[in-house]
Scaffold this motif. Structure first.
Motif, PDB file in Angstrom:
ATOM      1  N   SER A 172     -13.205   2.261  -5.671  1.00  0.00           N
ATOM      2  CA  SER A 172     -12.948   3.567  -6.261  1.00  0.00           C
ATOM      3  C   SER A 172     -11.677   3.495  -7.100  1.00  0.00           C
ATOM      4  CB  SER A 172     -12.802   4.634  -5.174  1.00  0.00           C
ATOM      5  OG  SER A 172     -14.005   4.750  -4.431  1.00  0.00           O
ATOM      6  N   GLU A 200      -8.773   5.122  -7.080  1.00  0.00           N
ATOM      7  CA  GLU A 200      -7.487   5.115  -6.384  1.00  0.00           C
ATOM      8  C   GLU A 200      -7.552   4.400  -5.038  1.00  0.00           C
ATOM      9  OE1 GLU A 200      -6.110   9.080  -6.018  1.00  0.00           O
ATOM     10  OE2 GLU A 200      -5.924   9.409  -8.188  1.00  0.00           O
ATOM     11  N   HIS A 201      -8.736   4.119  -4.536  1.00  0.00           N
ATOM     12  CA  HIS A 201      -8.893   3.477  -3.227  1.00  0.00           C
ATOM     13  C   HIS A 201      -9.864   2.309  -3.381  1.00  0.00           C
ATOM     14  CE1 HIS A 201      -6.997   7.067  -1.410  1.00  0.00           C
ATOM     15  NE2 HIS A 201      -7.742   7.748  -2.278  1.00  0.00           N
ATOM     16  N   TRP A 202      -9.321   1.105  -3.583  1.00  0.00           N
ATOM     17  CA  TRP A 202     -10.189  -0.017  -3.941  1.00  0.00           C
ATOM     18  C   TRP A 202     -11.087  -0.478  -2.794  1.00  0.00           C
ATOM     19  CZ3 TRP A 202     -10.149  -5.303  -2.515  1.00  0.00           C
ATOM     20  CH2 TRP A 202      -9.145  -5.678  -1.602  1.00  0.00           C
ATOM     21  N   TRP A 220      -7.953   0.395   2.911  1.00  0.00           N
ATOM     22  CA  TRP A 220      -7.056  -0.743   2.693  1.00  0.00           C
ATOM     23  C   TRP A 220      -5.764  -0.585   3.494  1.00  0.00           C
ATOM     24  CZ3 TRP A 220      -6.022  -5.477   1.819  1.00  0.00           C
ATOM     25  CH2 TRP A 220      -4.785  -5.895   1.341  1.00  0.00           C
ATOM     26  N   SER A 221      -5.197   0.641   3.487  1.00  0.00           N
ATOM     27  CA  SER A 221      -3.976   0.890   4.254  1.00  0.00           C
ATOM     28  C   SER A 221      -4.207   0.670   5.743  1.00  0.00           C
ATOM     29  CB  SER A 221      -3.472   2.323   4.011  1.00  0.00           C
ATOM     30  OG  SER A 221      -3.098   2.508   2.671  1.00  0.00           O
ATOM     31  N   THR A 229     -12.538   5.071   1.273  1.00  0.00           N
ATOM     32  CA  THR A 229     -11.907   5.903   2.301  1.00  0.00           C
ATOM     33  C   THR A 229     -12.896   6.144   3.434  1.00  0.00           C
ATOM     34  OG1 THR A 229     -12.582   7.947   1.168  1.00  0.00           O
ATOM     35  CG2 THR A 229     -10.396   7.063   0.642  1.00  0.00           C
ATOM     36  N   THR A 274       0.847  -1.198   0.000  1.00  0.00           N
ATOM     37  CA  THR A 274       0.000   0.000   0.000  1.00  0.00           C
ATOM     38  C   THR A 274       0.876   1.239   0.000  1.00  0.00           C
ATOM     39  OG1 THR A 274      -1.711   1.238   1.191  1.00  0.00           O
ATOM     40  CG2 THR A 274      -0.173  -0.042   2.525  1.00  0.00           C
ATOM     41  N   ARG A 318      -9.036   8.843   4.806  1.00  0.00           N
ATOM     42  CA  ARG A 318      -7.930   7.906   4.959  1.00  0.00           C
ATOM     43  C   ARG A 318      -8.254   6.601   4.236  1.00  0.00           C
ATOM     44  NH1 ARG A 318      -7.754   8.813  11.434  1.00  0.00           N
ATOM     45  NH2 ARG A 318      -9.889   8.081  11.048  1.00  0.00           N
ATOM     46  N   ASP A 319      -7.255   6.050   3.563  1.00  0.00           N
ATOM     47  CA  ASP A 319      -7.440   4.840   2.767  1.00  0.00           C
ATOM     48  C   ASP A 319      -7.752   3.648   3.678  1.00  0.00           C
ATOM     49  OD1 ASP A 319      -7.116   3.452   0.107  1.00  0.00           O
ATOM     50  OD2 ASP A 319      -5.655   2.344   1.305  1.00  0.00           O
ATOM     51  N   TYR A 366      -0.361   4.349   0.708  1.00  0.00           N
ATOM     52  CA  TYR A 366      -0.996   5.420   1.469  1.00  0.00           C
ATOM     53  C   TYR A 366      -0.635   5.334   2.946  1.00  0.00           C
ATOM     54  CZ  TYR A 366      -3.914   6.224  -2.653  1.00  0.00           C
ATOM     55  OH  TYR A 366      -4.367   6.505  -3.926  1.00  0.00           O
TER      56      TYR A 366
END
Length: 298
Positions: free
Chosen positions: A74, A76-78, A89-90, A81, A56, A86-87, A58
């Motif tokens: 999304s 850029e953010h699968w 996934w991260s 957020t 990741t 904030r992401d 982010y």
């Protein structure tokens, strides 16, 4: 002297090398499909925790209010957020680090205390009554309430969560080890070591403790599930990880206010907790069955 020549047609049977207990246990474990699935999930979780910066890009604590509450998948953010941008996934990936580390520390401390008390109580009759009464006292408190009481005394932090869960783990571990010690110390080889003048410490550490490893390993594996779930529960109640720490229980607590507009904020960390707890439980069950000497490899 005449040479002895084996008769023609006689089959020479190869002596099969005796397999080690580890290999036997591993074969039994791998026959359990659920345990194999659990092992795969655990390996993936550990890989995520170790390789978090590589999988990741982010920062899990960096806010971006312009991109807040993006849905899953999304561009850029699968996994979308949160309300601070904030992401997710991260935060899930870095949250795996926290859950696994806190669980490992808590279980390790609990094993140290529980194994020590179990060895002493099982080996020395004079100490057994005192130690078991202490264990019974700890058992009189419901586990999560005992952890909450300890955190209320020590303060809210992940370190104190690990300490609280470890203290909660001690009585169960002590009883398991004590039961094993009571049966092992009556074995003939232990009596032989005593007659040869071996010290009590040597007998306990070198001859009794290794024979208690099987139930200890099973307990530790299943206790990891309890420790991870308890860490999430305490963080959900605000007694563990504090914002903006990416901990799964805290993420559920923060996301429940947006359950209808952004349900992924609670569903995604909830699935992460569910899969991890499931994995450790089924692996623990599989180990318990694999270590059982009454089960034969077909």
């Amino acid at each position: 002297m005449a040479e002895i020549v084996p008769a023609l047609g006689t089959e020479i049977k190869k002596v099969k090398k005796k397999e080690s207990p580890f290999i036997i246990t591993l074969k039994r474990l791998l026959k359990n499909k659920l345990a194999v699935i659990g092992l795969i999930i655990i390996v993936v979780q550990i890989g995520m925790a170790i390789c978090a910066p590589l999988i990741t890009s982010y920062d899990p604590a960096k806010q971006n209010l312009v991109a807040s509450e993006l849905p899953v998948f999304s561009e850029e953010h699968w996994l979308g957020t949160d309300n601070y941008g904030r992401d997710v996934w991260s935060r899930i990936v870095y949250g795996a680090r926290i859950s696994l580390v806190v669980g490992l520390v808590a279980v390790s401390l609990g094993l140290i205390g529980g194994v020590t008390l179990g060895l002493l109580g099982g080996y020395y009759k004079k100490l057994d009554g005192i130690i078991m009464r202490i264990v019974d006292l700890l058992f009189s408190f419901p586990g999560i309430l005992l952890a909450m009481l300890i955190i209320a005394i020590l303060g809210t932090s992940l370190v104190n969560v690990a300490i609280a869960i470890s203290i909660w783990s001690i009585p169960s571990c002590a009883r398991i080890v004590r039961g094993s010690v009571l049966s092992i110390k009556e074995k003939e080889y232990i009596m032989a070591m005593k007659s040869l003048g071996a010290s009590d410490l040597r007998i306990m550490v070198k001859h009794i403790l290794p024979n208690c490893f099987a139930p200890i390993i099973v307990f530790a594996t299943m206790r990891m599930a309890t420790a991870i779930l308890s860490t999430a529960a305490l963080s959900y109640l605000g007694l563990g990880a504090q914002p903006p720490t990416p901990e799964w229980g805290a993420m559920i607590s923060q996301g429940q206010a947006f359950m209808w507009s952004s349900p992924h904020l609670t569903i995604v960390p909830g699935i992460a907790i569910m899969l991890t707890v499931f994995a450790f439980n089924v692996v623990g069950d599989g180990l318990r069955d694999a270590i059982d000497p009454n089960m034969d490899i077909q």
